[in-house]
Design an enzyme around this catalytic site. Structure first.
Site, PDB file in Angstrom:
ATOM      1  N   CYS A 294      -8.734  17.682  46.041  1.00  0.00           N
ATOM      2  CA  CYS A 294      -8.424  19.076  46.376  1.00  0.00           C
ATOM      3  C   CYS A 294      -8.267  19.913  45.108  1.00  0.00           C
ATOM      4  O   CYS A 294      -7.208  19.917  44.481  1.00  0.00           O
ATOM      5  CB  CYS A 294      -7.155  19.133  47.225  1.00  0.00           C
ATOM      6  SG  CYS A 294      -6.744  20.810  47.754  1.00  0.00           S
TER       7      CYS A 294
ATOM      8  N   CYS B 188      -5.608  22.625  45.300  1.00  0.00           N
ATOM      9  CA  CYS B 188      -4.240  22.101  45.207  1.00  0.00           C
ATOM     10  C   CYS B 188      -3.895  21.692  43.781  1.00  0.00           C
ATOM     11  O   CYS B 188      -2.797  21.956  43.308  1.00  0.00           O
ATOM     12  CB  CYS B 188      -4.076  20.869  46.094  1.00  0.00           C
ATOM     13  SG  CYS B 188      -4.722  21.063  47.746  1.00  0.00           S
ATOM     14  N   ASP B 189      -4.805  21.004  43.110  1.00  0.00           N
ATOM     15  CA  ASP B 189      -4.438  20.322  41.870  1.00  0.00           C
ATOM     16  C   ASP B 189      -5.096  20.878  40.600  1.00  0.00           C
ATOM     17  O   ASP B 189      -4.758  20.446  39.496  1.00  0.00           O
ATOM     18  CB  ASP B 189      -4.778  18.820  42.000  1.00  0.00           C
ATOM     19  CG  ASP B 189      -3.913  18.165  43.078  1.00  0.00           C
ATOM     20  OD1 ASP B 189      -2.786  18.636  43.306  1.00  0.00           O
ATOM     21  OD2 ASP B 189      -4.368  17.185  43.696  1.00  0.00           O
TER      22      ASP B 189
HETATM   23  C1  LIG Z   1      -4.486  14.662  47.419  1.00  0.00           C
HETATM   24  C2  LIG Z   1      -4.186  15.919  48.206  1.00  0.00           C
HETATM   25  C3  LIG Z   1      -3.376  16.884  47.651  1.00  0.00           C
HETATM   26  C4  LIG Z   1      -3.094  18.033  48.366  1.00  0.00           C
HETATM   27  N1  LIG Z   1      -2.277  18.965  47.787  1.00  0.00           N
HETATM   28  C5  LIG Z   1      -1.992  20.094  48.466  1.00  0.00           C
HETATM   29  C6  LIG Z   1      -1.146  21.089  47.881  1.00  0.00           C
HETATM   30  O1  LIG Z   1      -0.659  20.946  46.754  1.00  0.00           O
HETATM   31  N2  LIG Z   1      -0.914  22.194  48.620  1.00  0.00           N
HETATM   32  C7  LIG Z   1      -1.456  22.405  49.863  1.00  0.00           C
HETATM   33  O2  LIG Z   1      -1.193  23.432  50.485  1.00  0.00           O
HETATM   34  N3  LIG Z   1      -2.267  21.495  50.415  1.00  0.00           N
HETATM   35  C8  LIG Z   1      -2.550  20.346  49.757  1.00  0.00           C
HETATM   36  N4  LIG Z   1      -3.396  19.433  50.301  1.00  0.00           N
HETATM   37  C9  LIG Z   1      -3.989  19.726  51.612  1.00  0.00           C
HETATM   38  C10 LIG Z   1      -2.957  19.470  52.705  1.00  0.00           C
HETATM   39  O3  LIG Z   1      -2.437  18.166  52.537  1.00  0.00           O
HETATM   40  C11 LIG Z   1      -3.588  19.616  54.078  1.00  0.00           C
HETATM   41  O4  LIG Z   1      -4.183  20.882  54.213  1.00  0.00           O
HETATM   42  C12 LIG Z   1      -2.524  19.462  55.166  1.00  0.00           C
HETATM   43  O5  LIG Z   1      -1.830  18.239  55.023  1.00  0.00           O
HETATM   44  C13 LIG Z   1      -3.146  19.532  56.557  1.00  0.00           C
HETATM   45  O6  LIG Z   1      -2.135  19.357  57.480  1.00  0.00           O
HETATM   46  P1  LIG Z   1      -2.402  18.828  58.957  1.00  0.00           P
HETATM   47  O7  LIG Z   1      -1.075  18.814  59.602  1.00  0.00           O
HETATM   48  O8  LIG Z   1      -3.483  19.597  59.586  1.00  0.00           O
HETATM   49  O9  LIG Z   1      -2.990  17.367  58.803  1.00  0.00           O
HETATM   50  P2  LIG Z   1      -2.616  16.076  57.946  1.00  0.00           P
HETATM   51  O10 LIG Z   1      -1.657  16.349  56.859  1.00  0.00           O
HETATM   52  O11 LIG Z   1      -3.942  15.490  57.607  1.00  0.00           O
HETATM   53  O12 LIG Z   1      -1.899  15.142  59.008  1.00  0.00           O
HETATM   54  C14 LIG Z   1      -2.594  14.607  60.083  1.00  0.00           C
HETATM   55  C15 LIG Z   1      -1.646  13.752  60.881  1.00  0.00           C
HETATM   56  O13 LIG Z   1      -2.306  13.333  62.076  1.00  0.00           O
HETATM   57  C16 LIG Z   1      -2.046  11.954  62.290  1.00  0.00           C
HETATM   58  N5  LIG Z   1      -3.124  11.442  63.127  1.00  0.00           N
HETATM   59  C17 LIG Z   1      -4.460  11.388  62.885  1.00  0.00           C
HETATM   60  N6  LIG Z   1      -5.112  10.829  63.927  1.00  0.00           N
HETATM   61  C18 LIG Z   1      -4.153  10.528  64.853  1.00  0.00           C
HETATM   62  C19 LIG Z   1      -4.174   9.920  66.150  1.00  0.00           C
HETATM   63  N7  LIG Z   1      -5.325   9.523  66.709  1.00  0.00           N
HETATM   64  N8  LIG Z   1      -3.002   9.745  66.805  1.00  0.00           N
HETATM   65  C20 LIG Z   1      -1.819  10.170  66.266  1.00  0.00           C
HETATM   66  N9  LIG Z   1      -1.758  10.768  65.050  1.00  0.00           N
HETATM   67  C21 LIG Z   1      -2.893  10.924  64.360  1.00  0.00           C
HETATM   68  C22 LIG Z   1      -1.941  11.350  60.907  1.00  0.00           C
HETATM   69  O14 LIG Z   1      -1.223  10.139  60.943  1.00  0.00           O
HETATM   70  C23 LIG Z   1      -1.185  12.475  60.179  1.00  0.00           C
HETATM   71  O15 LIG Z   1       0.183  12.319  60.405  1.00  0.00           O
HETATM   72  C24 LIG Z   1      -3.666  18.250  49.638  1.00  0.00           C
HETATM   73  C25 LIG Z   1      -4.486  17.279  50.203  1.00  0.00           C
HETATM   74  C26 LIG Z   1      -4.742  16.115  49.504  1.00  0.00           C
HETATM   75  C27 LIG Z   1      -5.628  15.052  50.126  1.00  0.00           C
END
Ligand SMILES: Cc1cc2nc3c(=O)[nH]c(=O)nc-3n(C[C@H](O)[C@H](O)[C@H](O)COP(=O)(O)OP(=O)(O)OC[C@H]3O[C@@H](n4cnc5c(N)ncnc54)[C@H](O)[C@@H]3O)c2cc1C
Length: 310
Positions: free
Chosen positions: A134, A137-138
């Site tokens: 990302c 992000c980083d």
């Molecule tokens: C290395 C890295 C660094 C990042 N740094 C930043 C940052 O500094 N700032 C920022 O704003 N964003 C950052 N991001 C992006 C940010 O993490 C994502 O945009 C955010 O986490 C998305 O949130 P979400 O809730 O949509 O999904 P996610 O965080 O992807 O969570 C998805 C959830 O769904 C669950 N899940 C998936 N499939 C199933 C299923 N079938 N049944 C039950 N549960 C399920 C998973 O277990 C997880 O808990 C970063 C991403 C990465 C990879």
């Protein structure tokens, strides 16, 4: 069979925010956390761009705070993975861990998207220590330093340009003899004096013991390898939305991102809502995921009221 009023699938920023709003609206939310409790931020270190943390916060700590906040208002947070759904029946039917069947009046999908990785051992070893998926992000952590980015599509081109505004030099590693990105994005990259594109090139190994110190690349035409000293290594070869089990019922794009009615979290199935990265190809940030989680809970609350479920 257990019946749930508001089921939340996924425990990232979108799922927890939906849970906070749903719990405070008396919707008795039940959350299944999935394989990665806390979501993508649990694999990163510093989060410096989430509003409200002036000194930044570690990703896992921020997700623990969100969990506590959701639990404080009564969210029933459970381990388990949604392994199948049937959205053709009302109430909606969901299977957890292939064994437990339940029904739900409203379903909020917050299953996120997973970054694709190269799959080489040094990438896994240095993930979070100079290796990132990302740039937005980083990238900030590599101001004035040299970085590399792998990828050839629009996102890679966009992120290379973003990084060039921060880093002293960006090496873009492209496997083929040309990029997949749109012509305009390619031109932006090729015209940028801070970006050097290495075509027909793959990553052999990311160098460094405890943090990234360089990369060894290999030219596929000449088979020559060379080492480039740098401190940040970005992978931009795409994301996979975690939407497979929902796709037979819900409209989605060709990559699998769920489609919502613009300006809402509503899917094409009544009572089923999507939020966070699983429906967001464009922004993919914690704060946008959290914002759309709030929308999903409010949309679900209005839906339940409209159909007379209290
Ligand atoms: C290395 C890295 C660094 C990042 N740094 C930043 C940052 O500094 N700032 C920022 O704003 N964003 C950052 N991001 C992006 C940010 O993490 C994502 O945009 C955010 O986490 C998305 O949130 P979400 O809730 O949509 O999904 P996610 O965080 O992807 O969570 C998805 C959830 O769904 C669950 N899940 C998936 N499939 C199933 C299923 N079938 N049944 C039950 N549960 C399920 C998973 O277990 C997880 O808990 C970063 C991403 C990465 C990879």
């Amino acid at each position: 069979m257990e019946h749930i009023k508001c089921l939340i699938i996924g425990s990232g920023p979108a799922g927890y925010t939906a849970a906070i709003y749903a719990a405070r609206a008396n919707m008795a939310p039940v959350m299944y956390m999935g394989l990665q409790p806390g979501g993508q931020l649990t694999i990163t270190n510093d989060v410096e761009n989430f509003p409200g943390y002036p000194d930044g916060i570690m990703g896992p700590e921020m997700m623990e705070d969100l969990k506590k906040q959701a639990a404080r208002f009564g969210t029933d947070i459970r381990y388990g993975i949604a392994t199948a759904v049937d959205f053709s029946v009302t109430p909606r039917r969901v299977t957890i861990d292939e064994t437990t069947e339940l029904t739900a009046d409203a379903v909020i999908i917050a299953t996120g998207a997973s970054a694709k990785w190269l799959g080489i051992p040094s990438e896994a070893k240095l993930n979070g220590s100079g290796v990132s998926a990302c740039a937005v992000c980083d990238g900030f952590f590599y101001r004035g330093q040299e970085v590399a980015i792998v990828g050839a599509g629009d996102t890679a081109a966009e992120e290379a340009t973003y990084l060039a505004n921060l880093a002293s030099k960006v090496t873009m590693i492209v496997r083929k003899g040309e990029m997949k990105a749109s012509k305009i994005m390619q031109k932006r990259v090729l015209d940028n004096p801070k970006i050097e594109v290495l075509f027909n090139t793959v990553t052999d190994e990311i160098l460094g013991e405890h943090s990234v110190e360089g990369v060894r690349v290999k030219n596929l035409l000449t088979h020559e390898t060379k080492e480039i000293p740098l401190t940040g290594f970005f992978v931009a070869i795409g994301h996979e939305p975690n939407s497979k089990i929902f796709q037979p019922y819900l409209h989605h794009d060709e990559q699998g991102y769920l489609k919502t009615i613009p300006g809402t979290s509503k899917t094409n199935v009544d009572g089923v809502f999507a939020c966070g990265d699983v429906q967001d190809y464009t922004y993919r940030q914690a704060v946008t995921a959290a914002g759309s989680g709030c929308m999903a809970a409010l949309d679900a609350e209005r839906y339940l009221t409209a159909v007379g479920i209290h």
